[in-house]
Each structure stands twice: as structure tokens, then as C-alpha cells.
Design an enzyme around this catalytic site. Structure first.
Site: not given
Ligand code: ARG
Ligand code: ASP
Length: 701
Positions: A83, A219, A627
Site C-alpha cells: 500500500h 502487504d 507502514s
Molecule cells: N490501514 C493501513 C494503513 O493505515 C493499511 C491501508 C492499506 N490497505 C487498504 N485496504 N486501504 O495504512
Molecule cells: N497503515 C498505516 C500506515 O500506512 C499504519 C498504521 O496506521 O498503523 O502507516
């Protein structure tokens, strides 16, 4: 037996008490080092951060300002999340070469894909410059005068830093402006895409599984850093060569088990751990709900259109992911705050702070702070929401309004000086070209219809039928001509006519009022931070995340999200297959991965039970920006990459609670398995350094 239990409980609570926090890597000696040791670490502070020798920090790069990445070979191979590389993967994707859907693997160096506007930055060194920042600042000065003196001092510091020509410097405020640190950095700009799994692996579970556990997402994506012939940062050139890092992370094939030490090293973006209760209440009861509602309204349209067309799916992939990500996070944040009674607990804490003020005779100095917060937030709440609604509608969800803002900026520059025409027009056309690459008028119109009523009662969808902005040819024609002609045409465009007064109102009253009230809160928050540290000096204070490099440590741990439910800390490939829904846009699984699973063709990547671990949980205190951060074992080997948090635990940005706050990491063995067995990119495995830290221990015995 009983004693053992009590002892165990004690150790457990102790271990919990020592977690949480995002620490400055150059200041780990002492408390942090001994806490890490007690959690199982064998690393010294010097192993993690050293200015004289190579250390872990040299392998950790800030990835384009929003994510973290790490070097995993002597040839500049760089690992981050899928991502995090998503928009690059999207940019290279077409209907014919759909890398988002099918994945991408460079089988040799010349197949690696260069990327515009992508950089990775490393930290050369960190210095505490607090004393220098406060020279000439005294208590009698007004807040404004203090700040301008500090700004001047910081400027001087930056000017006088000893550094190489190709390095940059930056001074950042910590502890709400009570401390200052200088960073010397190196920024690389030739970063090429090396590999990405298909979205059905890299984004497996998509929005349904985002922010939750059990998780089965691979990921990750791979890049390579290129440098000039002297191994220094430079812009893209065919002549560049793979970067030779000072340090790269060896990759462990042994993984970690429940209770093992984990260190996450990266660039957390922002947290607010020292908020007063009244602020948490405002955020969860008023601010989040309004943002959630706007995004939900936008997603209703975007999701439906993406499902109906591959073309729109590719065009809107990155945008949708961004909108959906925060939307779901806020819902989880509210849940967690509610579930843990965070507001009540914060009030109790404030009562004990007030008591300590009294006991220490600090009431006159700091007693005004909490009541003042109540007053300021009451005054701030509605303008905060109004301003945010504007941002959600005009910048984040609706694209026509965003184009109107860009045109407004162009007009303002022209009004200031008509000779700005050429430059301004070029800039605007470039921005509009990018927008129109991934634009669908019907979708945007649907979004407008759904979100605009959140901002104003006067929402007129008919502007879509007559504006030039929804079509690149027409808007280019509109921008053609002399300054006078262009301005005339612009001010006859119905979308522009509609948006202009709203933008003006935002610029002239909404935003200034917000900024002024925000500044008053920030100044009080700075005093509060100081008051906390002075009044309760024995607590553990870590500075809020501010996009600078931090270390957070913890252990592999499961958790209980609700009564009678316990989540094991590790998920397996078997679980991917359990979730498989043929043809589903979130839970489809590539045939080849199913075949490998069926044949148990796992190579060296299965654990001692013959299963391939996919994701695991830890108690590391992370946030957005973490991330892609490496998860590192007790000896400094890479065991996974951080990519998410569990739902109820997203409140850790305001209220880290070791009971339910968990970060989610992909296991390196899954990543290696996908690269080796699924993608058959064995050359990449060969350039890494794979190690068996646990086996060595057994052999030595
Ligand atoms: N929640 C994670 C972060 O804040 C991963 C996001 C990527 N995945 C998604 N389905 N959008 O970045
Ligand atoms: N998914 C998040 C990021 O892109 C990480 C988090 O917020 O825990 O940095």
C-alpha cells in the site's frame, strides 16, 4: 503454584507497563535500553543508532514522506508495503499491463521501473539543539515573541550545521515545542519498482479486512535505490548504479513466537497522546462522526463505480484506498475510546494531576491549564468541524471542487501580477493533466451530489453539465489566450462561479478563525506538556510522533477484542485459503497460490509445524507512517514489516493501551515465499542475506 501465578501476573503487568511510546533513536541509552532488555532484546542502544559505526538506523528510509522502508541487500534492494508503493504500481498499470491486478516482477535490473516524484531519505545523524533553540527566550516574553526568537535561532542552527553538500538539514519541535532536534539527512531520488504481488495478495481482504485481525494480507512491494558513481544521492539517470548501503537488514527464516521481542523502527507521522479529556471527547463525539459521514457518502458512489468497470477500478484505486482507510480507522478509534472508557480515565488522570499541582505548590503556575482547555475547546469545536468539512469536500472527496481551488490559486497569482500567466498556466495544466489521467465525470458528479450537502445547503449539480473543467480539452481551451481573456472565461465557467465564493469565505474567515483558535490550543498544549513533566516527573514521557525517526519496542502478543474472544498472534496461509471467495473483489486468491498451498510446496518458508505464517501481532506502539517499518528481532534481523493496527487499537494515536493496542506485521517468511515460490524471482532471494538465528542457538548448546 499460587506464588508462581502472582509472580507471573506481576511480570506480565510489568512488561505491559514498559511498553508504548515512540522513542528518539539517539536517546535510547538508559531507560529504553534496559526496558528493551527486560522485554528480551539483545541489542544495545549503539547497535540501533550510532554516529561512528554503521547501525540499524542506516538501513531505515523514510519512503516518500508517508511510509517507511528498509534496505535488505548490499545492492540497494528496498522493502516497503504494497500500500506504500500502491500509487507507483497504479501509475505503471494499464488495462493491458494491469500490475495492480496481476502483480509485477522485474526479472533483471533493466526491467526495473523508474518513478517520478518518489524519494527515500536516510538519517545521517540526530542532535539535541534545545539549548540553542531557546537562546534569548525568557518567561516575560509573549508566546509570539518567544516563537519568533526560537524560529530565528533554529534558522541559525540550520545555517551553521557541518554537513556534506549533498546532505540536508531540518530542525523539528518535540514535546509540543519544549525540545528541538536537528536531523542531517540524505535523500535519494532514483527509486525503481522491482516487484509487487497481485492485489489479491498485496491487498488481500481489502477494505473488509483493513484495520482488523485476523489478517492475511501480503502487504509488501520491492524497490531499488540507485545512486551516482560515488554512491551519492542523485536524480534518475540511466548511468546510475545500485546504492551500496552502510547497513542492510539480514532476513530471519526463523520468525518469532508469542512473547518474543519485537522492535519497529520507522517514521511515525503524528500522534496526540497528551490531550485533555475534553479534546478526546470532541474528537470522538463530534469531529470523527462528521468526517465518517462525508467519506461514507463519497465511498457509496466510488465503490459502486469501481466494481462496475475495470477502467474506473484502475483509475480510482489509490484515491479510494486513501478515503476508505481513514474512514474505517476513525470508526475503530471511536470504538476503542468507548470500549476502554478513555475519556473517563483521562478525567481521573487529570484529577490526580490537579492534586499533584496542589501538593507541590504549582497551582498558581499551572492550575489554569485544564479549565482553560475546557473553554478553548468549547469555542473551537464548531469551527474545527466547519473547516474540516471544507477540506473533506473540496480537497479529499470531490475532484471538480479541487480543480476549482487550483484555478482559484491561478487567478489569485494573475491578479497579483499578470506576468504570472505563462508559468501559472503551465503549472495548472500540469496538475489538470494528472487529475484527468484518472478522472471519471459521472463518478465525480455522484460524489458531488452526495458530499456537498454536508457543507452547504446550496448544492447545485447542474454545474457539471456546463463546466469546462470535467473535460481536459475544454479546460485547456478555456485557459488559452491573454490574461484578460482567460480570467473572463474562467469567471464565466459555472463550476468556478459556484465554487469561488465558497473558497473565498474559507480563505477569508473560516480558515483564519480556525488557525487562530488552533494556535491558542497549541500554546496551551505546550504549557501542559511542560507542566506534566514538571509535576509528575517519574512518568514515562515520549514525544508525540512528528514524522521523524522513532523506535518502538514490544513483544509478540495476541489480544482479546471482546468478551470470550481471544486472537492468537499469528495467522497462516491456511487462513488465506479459508477466506477464499472465487472471483470476489476482496477475497479472490490467485490459482497459483492455491496450487502451492495444495501441494504444500513451501520451500524453506514453513515454520516448525509445516505452516507458512502470514501475519503476526505485536505490542509495538505505531501509527500512520510506520507502514513499511521493519519488525526486527532481538538480534537485529528482519522478521516482518509493519503495515497496520487492530481496529479497537487505532485509538493508540490518543490513548495507547497495552491491553488492546496491537500492530500488525507481515511475516518475512510469507514475503520470501511469495517472491520465491509464487513469483519465481529467485534472483531477489539470492541477493538477500537469509539467516537462522534460532538454529544457531540450538547448535551451540
Ligand atoms: N490501514 C493501513 C494503513 O493505515 C493499511 C491501508 C492499506 N490497505 C487498504 N485496504 N486501504 O495504512
Ligand atoms: N497503515 C498505516 C500506515 O500506512 C499504519 C498504521 O496506521 O498503523 O502507516
Amino acid at each position: 503454584m499460587k506464588l508462581f501465578k502472582i509472580l507471573f501476573l506481576f511480570i506480565f503487568i510489568q512488561a505491559n507497563a514498559q511498553q508504548g511510546g515512540m522513542w528518539i533513536p539517539s536517546l535510547l541509552e538508559g531507560m529504553n535500553e534496559s526496558e528493551m532488555k527486560s522485554l528480551g532484546s539483545k541489542l544495545s542502544a549503539e547497535d540501533i543508532y550510532s554516529i561512528n559505526n554503521s547501525s540499524l538506523k542506516d538501513a531505515i528510509g523514510h519512503f516518500n514522506g508517508g511510509c517507511t522502508s528498509e534496505l535488505i541487500s548490499s545492492k540497494g534492494l528496498l522493502l516497503t508495503n504494497h500500500h506504500c508503493g500502491f500509487s507507483q504500481i497504479q501509475t505503471h498499470s494499464t488495462l493491458e499491463n494491469d500490475y495492480l491486478k496481476d502483480g509485477f516482477w522485474a526479472m533483471s535490473r533493466d526491467e526495473e521501473l523508474p518513478n517520478q516524484n518518489l524519494w527515500v531519505e536516510f538519517i545521517v545523524r540526530i542532535e539535541d539543539v534545545t539549548d540553542k533553540a531557546f537562546v534569548g527566550v525568557s518567561d516575560e516574553m509573549t508566546e509570539e515573541d518567544k516563537q519568533s526568537q526560537i524560529d530565528k535561532n533554529i534558522n541559525d542552527v540550520q545555517k551553521n550545521v557541518e554537513k556534506e553538500d549533498w546532505q540536508d538539514t531540518r530542525v523539528k519541535a518535540f514535546y509540543k515545542g519544549n525540545q528541538y532536534f536537528l536531523f542531517v539527512t540524505e535523500r535519494f531520488e532514483d527509486i525503481r519498482l522491482v516487484g509487487a504481488p497481485p492485489s489479491s495478495i498485496g491487498k488481500f481482504g481489502s477494505d473488509t479486512d483493513n484495520w482488523v485481525f485476523p489478517r492475511h494480507t501480503g502487504d509488501f512491494s520491492l524497490f531499488r535505490i540507485y545512486a551516482d558513481k560515488n554512491n551519492r544521492p542523485t536524480k534518475y539517470s540511466e548511468d546510475n548504479v545500485p546504492y551500496t548501503p552502510k547497513h542492510f537488514l539480514p532476513v530471519s527464516l526463523d520468525g518469532v513466537a508469542e512473547g518474543d521481542f519485537t522492535l519497529v523502527f520507522g517514521f511515525p507521522g503524528s500522534t496526540d497522546e497528551y490531550l485533555p479529556a475534553v479534546a478526546i471527547e470532541h474528537i470522538t463525539k463530534e469531529f470523527n462522526p462528521s468526517n465518517i459521514a462525508i467519506r461514507e457518502a463519497a465511498l457509496k458512489v466510488i465503490d459502486a463505480k469501481m466494481k462496475a468497470s475495470d477502467d474506473i477500478r484502475i483509475k480510482y484505486a489509490s484515491k479510494q484506498a486513501g478515503i476508505a482507510n481513514a474512514w474505517k480507522k476513525w470508526i475503530g478509534e471511536n470504538l476503542g475510546i468507548e470500549k476502554t472508557g478513555a475519556v473517563e480515565k483521562r478525567r481521573e488522570f487529570e484529577a490526580s494531576f490537579t492534586k499533584a499541582l496542589r501538593e507541590k505548590g504549582l497551582e498558581t503556575k499551572y492550575g489554569h491549564i485544564l479549565p482553560e482547555f475546557d473553554r478553548l475547546y468549547q469555542d473551537f469545536a464548531s469551527i474545527n468541524i466547519k473547516r474540516r468539512n471544507f477540506i473533506e469536500v473540496f480537497f479529499i472527496t470531490n475532484e471538480l471542487m479541487k480543480m476549482a481551488i487550483q484555478a482559484y490559486q491561478f487567478e489569485s497569482a494573475l491578479n497579483e501580477d499578470p506576468t504570472n500567466l505563462e508559468e501559472g498556466r503551465d503549472r495548472l495544466l500540469r496538475t489538470l493533466t494528472n487529475t484527468h489521467k484518472n478522472y471519471d465525470t459521472e463518478l465525480d458528479k455522484g460524489v458531488f451530489k452526495n458530499v456537498m450537502p454536508f457543507y452547504t445547503d446550496d448544492s447545485d449539480v447542474s454545474i457539471y453539465d456546463k463546466t469546462a473543467f470535467t473535460d481536459f480539452e475544454s479546460v485547456s481551451a478555456l485557459l488559452n489566450g491573454s490574461a484578460k481573456q482567460v480570467l473572463k472565461k474562467l469567471n464565466n465557467d459555472p463550476a468556478y462561479v459556484y465554487a469561488e465564493p465558497l473558497i473565498e469565505e474559507f480563505n477569508s474567515s473560516i480558515n483564519p478563525e480556525y488557525q487562530q483558535k488552533r494556535a491558542a490550543i497549541a500554546a496551551l498544549q505546550k504549557q501542559y506538556m511542560k507542566a506534566l513533566m514538571e509535576t509528575l516527573p517519574n512518568a514515562r514521557y515520549f514525544p508525540d510522533a512528528n514524522n521523524t525517526m522513532r523506535v518502538t519496542y514490544g513483544q509478540v502478543r495476541g489480544y482479546s477484542p471482546r468478551d470470550a474472544v481471544y486472537y492468537n498472534p499469528v495467522s497462516y496461509l491456511d487462513g488465506v485459503i479459508e477466506k477464499f471467495v472465487p472471483g470476489d473483489y476482496e477475497f479472490d486468491v490467485p490459482q497459483k497460490l492455491r496450487d502451492l498451498h495444495q501441494a504444500k510446496d513451501y520451500g524453506q518458508y514453513a515454520d516448525e509445524n509445516g505452516k507458512v505464517p502470514v501475519c503476526f501481532l505485536g505490542t509495538n506502539h505505531t501509527t500512520g507512517g510506520n507502514s513499511g517499518s521493519p519488525a526486527i528481532d532481538a538480534e537485529g534481523n528482519l522478521i516482518g514489516i509493519n503495515f497496520d493496527r487492530v481496529w479497537e487499537g487505532t485509538m493508540s494515536d490518543m490513548n495507547y493501551d497495552p491491553e488492546i493496542c496491537r500492530n500488525i506485521m507481515v511475516d518475512m517468511r510469507y514475503i520470501l515465499f511469495i517472491v520465491d515460490k509464487y513469483a519465481e524471482a529467485k534472483h531477489l532471494i539470492e541477493e538477500m542475506k537469509l539467516v537462522h538465528p534460532k538454529k544457531i542457538v540450538v547448535e551451540n548448546r
